[in-house]
Scaffold this motif. Sequence first.
Motif, PDB file in Angstrom:
ATOM      1  N   ALA A  47       0.815  -1.217   0.000  1.00  0.00           N
ATOM      2  CA  ALA A  47       0.000   0.000   0.000  1.00  0.00           C
ATOM      3  C   ALA A  47       0.846   1.264   0.000  1.00  0.00           C
ATOM      4  O   ALA A  47       0.388   2.318  -0.451  1.00  0.00           O
ATOM      5  CB  ALA A  47      -0.940  -0.005   1.205  1.00  0.00           C
ATOM      6  N   GLY A  48       2.080   1.151   0.485  1.00  0.00           N
ATOM      7  CA  GLY A  48       2.958   2.318   0.525  1.00  0.00           C
ATOM      8  C   GLY A  48       3.940   2.399  -0.623  1.00  0.00           C
ATOM      9  O   GLY A  48       4.790   3.297  -0.648  1.00  0.00           O
ATOM     10  N   ALA A  49       3.843   1.484  -1.592  1.00  0.00           N
ATOM     11  CA  ALA A  49       4.801   1.438  -2.700  1.00  0.00           C
ATOM     12  C   ALA A  49       4.224   2.117  -3.935  1.00  0.00           C
ATOM     13  O   ALA A  49       3.014   2.307  -4.072  1.00  0.00           O
ATOM     14  CB  ALA A  49       5.159  -0.009  -3.028  1.00  0.00           C
ATOM     15  N   SER A  50       5.121   2.479  -4.855  1.00  0.00           N
ATOM     16  CA  SER A  50       4.693   3.018  -6.149  1.00  0.00           C
ATOM     17  C   SER A  50       4.902   2.002  -7.267  1.00  0.00           C
ATOM     18  O   SER A  50       4.180   2.011  -8.265  1.00  0.00           O
ATOM     19  CB  SER A  50       5.462   4.310  -6.458  1.00  0.00           C
ATOM     20  N   ALA A  51       5.906   1.123  -7.111  1.00  0.00           N
ATOM     21  CA  ALA A  51       6.173   0.056  -8.085  1.00  0.00           C
ATOM     22  C   ALA A  51       6.734  -1.131  -7.314  1.00  0.00           C
ATOM     23  O   ALA A  51       7.734  -0.991  -6.613  1.00  0.00           O
ATOM     24  CB  ALA A  51       7.150   0.510  -9.158  1.00  0.00           C
ATOM     25  N   ALA A  52       6.066  -2.287  -7.418  1.00  0.00           N
ATOM     26  CA  ALA A  52       6.452  -3.441  -6.613  1.00  0.00           C
ATOM     27  C   ALA A  52       6.623  -4.680  -7.477  1.00  0.00           C
ATOM     28  O   ALA A  52       5.948  -4.858  -8.488  1.00  0.00           O
ATOM     29  CB  ALA A  52       5.413  -3.708  -5.522  1.00  0.00           C
ATOM     30  N   LEU A  53       7.528  -5.549  -7.038  1.00  0.00           N
ATOM     31  CA  LEU A  53       7.818  -6.813  -7.714  1.00  0.00           C
ATOM     32  C   LEU A  53       7.753  -7.922  -6.693  1.00  0.00           C
ATOM     33  O   LEU A  53       8.436  -7.876  -5.666  1.00  0.00           O
ATOM     34  CB  LEU A  53       9.214  -6.767  -8.335  1.00  0.00           C
ATOM     35  N   ASP A  54       6.926  -8.956  -6.954  1.00  0.00           N
ATOM     36  CA  ASP A  54       6.859 -10.143  -6.109  1.00  0.00           C
ATOM     37  C   ASP A  54       7.593 -11.268  -6.832  1.00  0.00           C
ATOM     38  O   ASP A  54       7.148 -11.727  -7.888  1.00  0.00           O
ATOM     39  CB  ASP A  54       5.405 -10.526  -5.833  1.00  0.00           C
ATOM     40  N   VAL A  55       8.699 -11.709  -6.275  1.00  0.00           N
ATOM     41  CA  VAL A  55       9.580 -12.685  -6.923  1.00  0.00           C
ATOM     42  C   VAL A  55       9.180 -14.097  -6.515  1.00  0.00           C
ATOM     43  O   VAL A  55       8.900 -14.370  -5.349  1.00  0.00           O
ATOM     44  CB  VAL A  55      11.047 -12.407  -6.538  1.00  0.00           C
TER      45      VAL A  55
END
Length: 255
Positions: A47-55
Motif C-alpha cells: 500500500a505504501g509502494a509506487s512500483a512493486a515486484l513479487d519474486v
Amino acid sequence: MDRSFDSLVAAAEAASVDGWDFSALEGRATEQRPSWGYQRLLGERLAGASAALDVQTGGGEVLAGAGAENFPRTMVATEGWPPNAARATRLLHPLGAALVAVPEDVPLPFADGAFDLVTSRHPARVDFPEIARVLAPGGTYFAQHVGGRTNVELSAFFLGPFEVPTVRDPEVEAERARAAGLEVVQCRNERLRLEFFDVGAVVWFLRKVIWTVPDFSVERYRERLRDLHELIEREGVFVSTMSRTLFEARRPTAA
C-alpha cells in the motif's frame, strides 16, 4: 476416508500439486504459523509502494491474499514453473498485476532501479545482487524465507543422516545481503512445529515441496513410506520442525 496404506498413497500420488495452496492438507496436517503475520505485513508494504515486484510468486495466492486494493500502480510478479505461472496469470491479471514467466536462476528481466519494493514468500533461491540491482535507491526488500534446518526430521526419515546446508541460516543470509550492498533492517527467525496425521499428507507434501526429499517418488520410497504409515498409525502423528525468517533489507539512498 480410507486409511489403508495403499489408498492413502494412491490418492496423494494422483492429486494435483499446482500452485502454493496447502488447503488440501486441512485436517490431515497442521503447521504452526510465525507470529508476525507475513501476508498482513505484505499488504501494508504494498500500500505504501509506487512500483512493486513479487519474486517467485508461486500460484499468486499469497500476493492476491494481500489485497488487490493495496497493489501499487505498477504491480509485477515473476514465476518460473510453468504450471504455477499459468495459475498465477489467471489469478493475478484480473487484479491488475502482470505475471512474467522467468526461471528463478536467471537475471531478473527488469531495468536497474525499477522497483521501490521487492517481495517474496518462500523463494527457492534468493539472488541478493539481482534484488539490489532492481531496487531503486532507498527501496526495500521484504520477504519471508524458509529458514535453515527446515524439515530436517522429515528429510532424515527418508534420506538418513545428512549434512544440513547453512545457506538458509539467518546470519548467512544477512551477510549475503550485505555483500550485495543492502542494509539489513531485520532478520527474525522462528522455529515452528509441523504435524502430519496420515502418510498420504506426507506424500502430497513431498511432491509439492520437492527440495525436502529431492529424489522423492512413491515407487522409490514405498517401503519407507510404509514404515512411516505404521509409525503414524501407532503414535497418531509424525512431527517435524519448520523454520521461517522475516527478512527486510534496504538499498542505501545514493549520496
